[in-house]
Design a protein around this motif. Structure first.
Motif, PDB file in Angstrom:
ATOM      1  N   HIS A   1      -2.568 -19.324  27.085  1.00  0.00           N
ATOM      2  CA  HIS A   1      -3.997 -19.094  26.388  1.00  0.00           C
ATOM      3  C   HIS A   1      -4.624 -20.208  26.749  1.00  0.00           C
ATOM      4  O   HIS A   1      -4.638 -21.477  26.583  1.00  0.00           O
TER       5      HIS A   1
ATOM      6  N   GLU B   1      -2.373 -23.450  26.381  1.00  0.00           N
ATOM      7  CA  GLU B   1      -1.113 -23.074  25.687  1.00  0.00           C
ATOM      8  C   GLU B   1      -0.330 -22.498  26.646  1.00  0.00           C
ATOM      9  O   GLU B   1      -0.310 -21.477  27.201  1.00  0.00           O
TER      10      GLU B   1
ATOM     11  N   GLU C   1     -10.849 -18.731  22.839  1.00  0.00           N
ATOM     12  CA  GLU C   1      -9.300 -18.489  23.436  1.00  0.00           C
ATOM     13  C   GLU C   1      -9.345 -17.232  24.360  1.00  0.00           C
ATOM     14  O   GLU C   1      -9.449 -16.234  23.996  1.00  0.00           O
TER      15      GLU C   1
ATOM     16  N   ARG D   1      -4.699 -11.364  17.083  1.00  0.00           N
ATOM     17  CA  ARG D   1      -3.960 -11.808  18.183  1.00  0.00           C
ATOM     18  C   ARG D   1      -4.222 -10.847  19.299  1.00  0.00           C
ATOM     19  O   ARG D   1      -3.359 -11.177  20.664  1.00  0.00           O
TER      20      ARG D   1
HETATM   21 MG    MG Z   1      -2.905 -19.266  21.046  1.00  0.00          MG
END
Ligand code: MG
Ligand code: ADP
Length: 697
Positions: free
Chosen positions: A320, A193, A447, A435
């Protein structure tokens, strides 16, 4: 407009094109070459090159290039035309198998960290046949790896391919332990990403700092930043929308699976997420994505900023790296699965990643280190510089139960016997999602969130693949030929959890308390690039890379030197730009404004009306004193800059740039920003943060 499915991949020499344009025998051979990663025979190469040329010419291509990724992290290409002279002053279009499989770019100006002695000025590029050739700007681009004649990697792709092979070798041993005899190789998959900023070209053109360094070196805080959270996933402005539409179309033509586009947290910030694919292809695609973002933005009179921290006090941009492992039979090995056997295999792979991240924290940190990313990591917006993992409560509880041999389960509590019991279903929705974690398990993949927006994703994946390969090797060594597989598996998982659970942290990574807690746990906190790069040469890391044939010691030394050198160079350019702006624009502009204030002061005084002179008087004093301060600070920095050529040692030089030059720049910035706050808008030489961040209407 044609439908997407019609033009998707139309600029790519992909499997369908090969099937249609190659004789069946050649097509089958090519398939095998791609699958087994075998060297391409010259006979076959000639056939493929010819078909490729005909296809490319029909699509308007006139040139070809070996497209590669030198250690600078961006891509390089040198175009050759297909023309070949024949009698009668005519030309024919030619492209040989030799030209397809190997190129010899004059590589002397690419960084090699001393790997390519000057007498050996040439490196060579070799086609990575697993990544399809494509057409860009009327040029047939052949994705290649770049090596010296001594066989040393001079690029980012070679080590990446080696690390994928290393992981496949070891993962294959592990899946076989679970009876998966039909698996021939294991691939790592990545979806990267990409975050970026879009600003109007007119404001960009007025900022030397953005032009030369990609980030603003000055800029007082605007009245409105991101505090309203009104940009995130907000309605996309028409201009941005038309940019995104064109970007998607161009990416799709190149076979790149652009999937979602949305606004990010900061004003003017956006994100693109592709559908995942094999890692080396994902790396190629991410490079192309960044290139196209910049090119297409220009067409829309905007500039795409890929710098990690273009604006102080506003969220920076990252990347990411969604990562998983899957078999050639299509099984995602990080998917927990439904049966006890699948669950057991999943737990072992999960533990391998946990141990790998813990054992090689330093390598993960190094893989995301750059002058640009140093502004983000730990700045309460990106994950901290400390590497840790997030598994979510559910999974963490299961691991805890296994570790302590205690019952698990909300209703019927039962002892988790690996390979016997089934795991509960993990919630896949984003509520149970952290996050702030640098390395998060998100249901069926990890991730890795520490990457900077401008970075090549290769380095990070080299580190993940190689470290996981090493742990899988250790696991396979222990479990192969085990007399009691189930028991040994259980013990191994239990032991791994207990030895490596310190790396698991489900809390808030932005919290200062975490820094203390992490220190207590013995986790590394390598704050800046010069702090972490030397760890690349730690004996355990040298051993890792040489055991798995990913980097030789010479290549690691070169990596180290290049990363440190680039770091120093970046700050050097920033400092020179900053001094130029202070000397030529800021000091003169403020002096001009003070002159204007002084004139007003005198005129008011001359009226003899005893007018209130406090504004003029105070501002003249304050700005004069700030100017004096700035003048001293910049003179000091200029003096310090004189020392920069005196360093022999790359690390000492990088530390000097961080502690002396960057520190001096920060000091200057504070002074300049407070001058900006006091100066008449139109007297200030640059567009303000507000003007830049809200420039795209
Ligand atoms: Mg992400
Ligand atoms: P999420 O709900 O976690 O955001 P998405 O399906 O939107 O999941 O995926 C986010 C990114 O992760 C996308 O780029 C996607 O392609 C990628 N991704 C999904 N599955 C995998 C996988 N098995 N391996 C690598 N990347 C993956």
């Amino acid at each position: 407009m044609e439908t997407v499915s019609k033009y998707f991949g139309c600029e790519v020499f992909n499997d369908t094109v090969m099937k249609n344009s190659l004789p069946p025998e050649a097509y089958n051979l090519m398939q095998r070459t791609i699958k087994n990663g075998k060297h391409l025979e010259i006979g076959l190469a000639n056939v493929v090159a010819n078909a490729m040329k005909d296809w490319a010419i029909e699509k308007g291509a006139t040139h070809f290039t070996h497209w590669f990724q030198p250690m600078t992290g961006i891509t390089a290409e040198k175009h050759d035309s297909f023309i070949s002279p024949v009698s009668g002053g005519k030309v024919i279009m030619e492209f040989s198998g030799k030209e397809l499989i190997q190129g010899e770019p004059d590589a002397s100006s690419f960084p090699s960290g001393g790997l390519r002695a000057t007498f050996e000025a040439r490196g060579y590029t070799a086609w990575d046949a697993t990544s399809y050739a494509f057409i860009k700007d009327n040029t047939l681009c052949i994705p290649t790896a770049f090596c010296s004649y001594g066989g040393h990697a001079l690029d980012k792709k070679t080590p990446l391919l080696r690390s994928m092979q290393a992981l496949s070798r070891q993962a294959l041993r592990v899946v076989k332990l679970f009876g998966n005899e039909d698996v021939n190789f294991v691939d790592t998959t990545v979806g990267a990403e990409q975050e970026y900023f879009l600003i109007d070209r007119s404001v960009f053109d007025k900022r030397k700092d953005l032009i030369y360094t990609g980030r603003t070196l000055f800029g007082a805080k605007p009245p409105k930043g991101q505090e309203m959270d009104d940009h995130y996933f907000g309605a996309i402005k028409p201009r941005v929308l038309s940019f995104m539409k064109e970007l998607d179309e161009e990416l799709w033509k190149l076979g790149i699976l652009a999937k979602t586009e949305h606004n990010e947290v900061a004003p003017a910030q956006h994100e693109l997420a592709p559908i995942f694919t094999t890692t080396n292809i994902a790396a190629d695609h991410n490079q192309l994505t960044m290139e196209l973002m910049q090119k297409i933005a220009k067409k829309h009179d905007m500039v795409c900023l890929l710098h990690e921290k273009p604006f102080a006090g506003v969220n920076g941009s990252g990347k990411h790296n969604n990562w998983s492992i899957s078999t050639d039979t299509g099984k995602n090995l990080l998917n927990p699965g439904d049966t006890p056997a699948q669950n057991a295999q999943f737990l072992l792979f999960l533990c391998a990643v946990i141990k790998a991240v813990d054992d090689y924290q330093d390598l993960l940190r190094i893989s995301v280190a750059s002058a640009g990313n140093d502004h983000r990591l730990g700045a309460n917006e990106a994950p901290p510089a400390i590497v840790s993992m997030f598994l979510g409560t559910e999974l963490s509880e299961i691991l805890e139960a296994i570790e302590n041999d205690v019952a698990y389960g909300k209703k019927e509590k039962e002892l988790m016997r690996i390979g016997v019991h089934t795991l509960p279903k993990f919630p896949k929705d984003s509520t149970d999602r952290n996050r702030t974690s640098p390395f998060a398990f998100t249901g069926n993949k990890f991730e890795f969130r520490m990457l900077g927006s401008s970075a090549s994703i290769s380095d990070a994946n080299v580190m993940i693949n190689t470290s996981v390969a090493e742990v899988l090797k250790q696991f396979a060594d222990q479990l192969e030929n085990s007399p009691d597989f189930e028991k040994d598996l259980h013990d191994l998982i239990k032991k791994t959890i207990s030895e490596h659970k310190r790396i698991i942290f489900n809390g808030n990574g932005y919290d200062d308390k975490w820094v203390e807690e992490a220190e207590k746990r013995g986790l590394m906190n390598l704050r800046s690039t010069p702090d972490c790069i030397p760890y690349l040469l730690a004996p355990k890391n040298v051993k890792l890379f040489s055991d798995h044939k990913v980097y030789s010691i010479e290549e690691l030394k070169a990596q180290c030197d290049i990363q440190l050198e680039v770091y120093s160079k970046v700050i050097n350019i920033e400092a020179l730009t900053l001094l130029n702006m202070v000397n030529k624009d800021i000091l003169p502009a403020v002096s001009g404004f003070v002159r204007e204030l002084s004139a007003a002061y005198n005129q008011k005084k001359q009226t003899g009306l005893s007018l209130d002179l406090s504004y003029e008087e105070d501002m003249i004093k304050e700005l004069s004193s700030l100017s004096g301060e700035l003048y001293n600070q910049k003179s000091k920095l200029e003096k310090e800059m004189e020392k920069r050529e005196s360093f022999e040692d790359m690390n000492e030089k990088a530390v000097f740039f961080r502690d002396v030059i960057l520190a001096g720049m920060n000091e200057i910035r504070r002074t300049v920003d407070s001058m900006e706050d006091k100066t008449r808008s139109s007297a200030w030489p640059y567009p303000t943060y507000g003007a830049i961040l809200f420039s795209v209407k």
